[in-house]
Design a protein around this motif. Structure first.
Motif, PDB file in Angstrom:
ATOM      1  N   LEU A  67       3.077   6.704 -11.602  1.00 51.08           N
ATOM      2  CA  LEU A  67       2.338   6.366 -10.487  1.00 51.08           C
ATOM      3  C   LEU A  67       1.525   5.396 -10.428  1.00 51.08           C
ATOM      4  O   LEU A  67       1.885   4.422  -9.733  1.00 51.08           O
ATOM      5  CB  LEU A  67       2.336   8.547  -9.615  1.00 51.08           C
ATOM      6  N   PRO A  68       0.835   5.225 -11.358  1.00 50.23           N
ATOM      7  CA  PRO A  68      -0.778   4.462 -10.758  1.00 50.23           C
ATOM      8  C   PRO A  68       0.725   3.192 -11.800  1.00 50.23           C
ATOM      9  O   PRO A  68      -0.018   2.095 -10.493  1.00 50.23           O
ATOM     10  CB  PRO A  68      -1.311   4.756 -12.745  1.00 50.23           C
ATOM     11  N   MET A  69       1.325   3.005 -12.476  1.00 54.76           N
ATOM     12  CA  MET A  69       1.851   1.744 -12.464  1.00 54.76           C
ATOM     13  C   MET A  69       2.840   0.994 -11.363  1.00 54.76           C
ATOM     14  O   MET A  69       2.772   0.022 -11.472  1.00 54.76           O
ATOM     15  CB  MET A  69       2.951   1.854 -14.457  1.00 54.76           C
ATOM     16  N   ALA A  70       3.835   1.768 -10.906  1.00 55.62           N
ATOM     17  CA  ALA A  70       3.969   1.750  -9.832  1.00 55.62           C
ATOM     18  C   ALA A  70       3.448   1.553  -8.554  1.00 55.62           C
ATOM     19  O   ALA A  70       3.685   0.272  -7.680  1.00 55.62           O
ATOM     20  CB  ALA A  70       4.885   2.404  -9.115  1.00 55.62           C
ATOM     21  N   MET A  71       1.783   2.009  -8.657  1.00 61.39           N
ATOM     22  CA  MET A  71       1.334   1.574  -7.120  1.00 61.39           C
ATOM     23  C   MET A  71       0.558  -0.188  -7.647  1.00 61.39           C
ATOM     24  O   MET A  71       0.651  -0.839  -6.856  1.00 61.39           O
ATOM     25  CB  MET A  71       0.007   2.503  -7.226  1.00 61.39           C
ATOM     26  N   LEU A  72       0.204  -0.678  -9.156  1.00 63.75           N
ATOM     27  CA  LEU A  72       0.001  -1.678  -9.039  1.00 63.75           C
ATOM     28  C   LEU A  72       0.475  -2.307  -9.077  1.00 63.75           C
ATOM     29  O   LEU A  72       0.343  -3.524  -8.725  1.00 63.75           O
ATOM     30  CB  LEU A  72      -1.051  -1.495 -10.424  1.00 63.75           C
ATOM     31  N   LEU A  73       2.008  -2.298  -9.659  1.00 64.38           N
ATOM     32  CA  LEU A  73       3.446  -2.929  -9.102  1.00 64.38           C
ATOM     33  C   LEU A  73       3.240  -3.507  -8.141  1.00 64.38           C
ATOM     34  O   LEU A  73       3.650  -4.912  -7.366  1.00 64.38           O
ATOM     35  CB  LEU A  73       4.169  -3.101  -9.631  1.00 64.38           C
ATOM     36  N   VAL A  74       3.517  -2.550  -6.898  1.00 68.35           N
ATOM     37  CA  VAL A  74       3.325  -2.370  -5.358  1.00 68.35           C
ATOM     38  C   VAL A  74       1.689  -3.159  -4.712  1.00 68.35           C
ATOM     39  O   VAL A  74       2.093  -4.895  -4.153  1.00 68.35           O
ATOM     40  CB  VAL A  74       3.617  -1.422  -4.783  1.00 68.35           C
ATOM     41  N   ILE A  75       0.973  -3.153  -5.486  1.00 71.41           N
ATOM     42  CA  ILE A  75       0.261  -4.414  -5.175  1.00 71.41           C
ATOM     43  C   ILE A  75      -0.128  -5.354  -5.112  1.00 71.41           C
ATOM     44  O   ILE A  75      -0.257  -6.254  -4.596  1.00 71.41           O
ATOM     45  CB  ILE A  75      -1.649  -3.091  -4.983  1.00 71.41           C
ATOM     46  N   VAL A  76      -0.082  -5.418  -6.818  1.00 69.65           N
ATOM     47  CA  VAL A  76       0.823  -7.110  -6.811  1.00 69.65           C
ATOM     48  C   VAL A  76       1.099  -8.007  -6.399  1.00 69.65           C
ATOM     49  O   VAL A  76       0.773  -8.858  -5.355  1.00 69.65           O
ATOM     50  CB  VAL A  76       0.763  -7.022  -8.268  1.00 69.65           C
ATOM     51  N   PHE A  77       2.509  -6.714  -5.908  1.00 68.26           N
ATOM     52  CA  PHE A  77       3.798  -7.949  -5.422  1.00 68.26           C
ATOM     53  C   PHE A  77       2.686  -7.391  -3.388  1.00 68.26           C
ATOM     54  O   PHE A  77       3.699  -9.348  -3.582  1.00 68.26           O
ATOM     55  CB  PHE A  77       5.228  -6.754  -5.330  1.00 68.26           C
ATOM     56  N   ILE A  78       2.388  -7.210  -3.729  1.00 66.03           N
ATOM     57  CA  ILE A  78       1.900  -7.593  -1.860  1.00 66.03           C
ATOM     58  C   ILE A  78       0.783  -8.520  -1.743  1.00 66.03           C
ATOM     59  O   ILE A  78       0.880  -9.753  -1.481  1.00 66.03           O
ATOM     60  CB  ILE A  78       1.210  -6.193  -1.172  1.00 66.03           C
ATOM     61  N   VAL A  79       0.196  -8.501  -2.742  1.00 69.48           N
ATOM     62  CA  VAL A  79      -1.010  -9.917  -2.844  1.00 69.48           C
ATOM     63  C   VAL A  79      -0.558 -10.903  -2.914  1.00 69.48           C
ATOM     64  O   VAL A  79      -1.114 -12.277  -2.064  1.00 69.48           O
ATOM     65  CB  VAL A  79      -2.000  -9.513  -3.729  1.00 69.48           C
ATOM     66  N   ILE A  80       0.760 -11.107  -3.881  1.00 65.16           N
ATOM     67  CA  ILE A  80       1.530 -11.880  -4.326  1.00 65.16           C
ATOM     68  C   ILE A  80       1.805 -13.129  -2.425  1.00 65.16           C
ATOM     69  O   ILE A  80       1.689 -13.281  -2.606  1.00 65.16           O
ATOM     70  CB  ILE A  80       2.096 -12.452  -5.205  1.00 65.16           C
ATOM     71  N   TRP A  81       2.959 -11.997  -2.183  1.00 62.19           N
ATOM     72  CA  TRP A  81       3.498 -11.891  -0.471  1.00 62.19           C
ATOM     73  C   TRP A  81       2.580 -12.982  -0.197  1.00 62.19           C
ATOM     74  O   TRP A  81       2.297 -13.867   0.680  1.00 62.19           O
ATOM     75  CB  TRP A  81       4.823 -10.763  -0.428  1.00 62.19           C
ATOM     76  N   LYS A  82       1.394 -12.228   0.338  1.00 61.46           N
ATOM     77  CA  LYS A  82       0.328 -12.614   1.064  1.00 61.46           C
ATOM     78  C   LYS A  82      -0.008 -13.588   0.740  1.00 61.46           C
ATOM     79  O   LYS A  82      -0.134 -14.845   2.097  1.00 61.46           O
ATOM     80  CB  LYS A  82      -0.751 -11.449   0.996  1.00 61.46           C
ATOM     81  N   PHE A  83      -0.076 -14.265  -0.624  1.00 62.34           N
ATOM     82  CA  PHE A  83      -0.444 -15.895  -0.960  1.00 62.34           C
ATOM     83  C   PHE A  83       0.702 -17.203  -0.703  1.00 62.34           C
ATOM     84  O   PHE A  83       0.130 -17.559  -0.239  1.00 62.34           O
ATOM     85  CB  PHE A  83      -0.867 -15.609  -2.323  1.00 62.34           C
ATOM     86  N   LEU A  84       1.781 -16.605  -0.832  1.00 61.72           N
ATOM     87  CA  LEU A  84       2.704 -17.572  -0.529  1.00 61.72           C
ATOM     88  C   LEU A  84       3.500 -17.935   0.796  1.00 61.72           C
ATOM     89  O   LEU A  84       3.596 -18.827   1.609  1.00 61.72           O
ATOM     90  CB  LEU A  84       3.991 -17.085  -1.134  1.00 61.72           C
ATOM     91  N   LEU A  85       2.454 -16.531   2.433  1.00 59.63           N
ATOM     92  CA  LEU A  85       2.895 -16.697   3.592  1.00 59.63           C
ATOM     93  C   LEU A  85       2.081 -17.482   4.009  1.00 59.63           C
ATOM     94  O   LEU A  85       1.420 -17.649   3.977  1.00 59.63           O
ATOM     95  CB  LEU A  85       3.585 -15.679   4.233  1.00 59.63           C
TER      96      LEU A  85
END
Length: 85
Positions: A67-85
């Motif tokens: 669960l913490p690993m999945a949450m970390l991956l989701v947060i990293v994905f959101i941060v990267i997505w926000k920087f690309l847009l």
């Protein structure tokens, strides 16, 4: 209304030789002062269930790590997505 016939389980295959050998072994253990076969059986059963419970507990801990690993991956994905847009 008639009552149904009561259930009766009668083993079809009985190994009388095995039963006789088990009985002789229990008597010999009793005469030698060794622990009865019932205690040995209970120890083996306890060990088997303890081994299973340890593996279940280990899997439970590993399950909590997902669960913490999945949450970390989701947060990293959101941060990267926000920087690309």
């Amino acid at each position: 209304m008639k009552r149904p016939r009561p259930f009766s389980l009668k083993p079809i295959y009985i190994d009388e030789r095995r039963e006789l050998l088990t009985e002789i072994e229990q008597r010999a253990r009793g005469e030698l002062g060794l622990e009865p076969a019932e205690q040995q059986l209970s120890k083996r059963l306890h060990a088997a269930f303890a081994a299973k419970s340890r593996s279940v507990a280990t899997r439970g801990v590993a399950g909590w790590m997902v669960l913490p690993m999945a949450m970390l991956l989701v947060i990293v994905f959101i941060v990267i997505w926000k920087f690309l847009l």
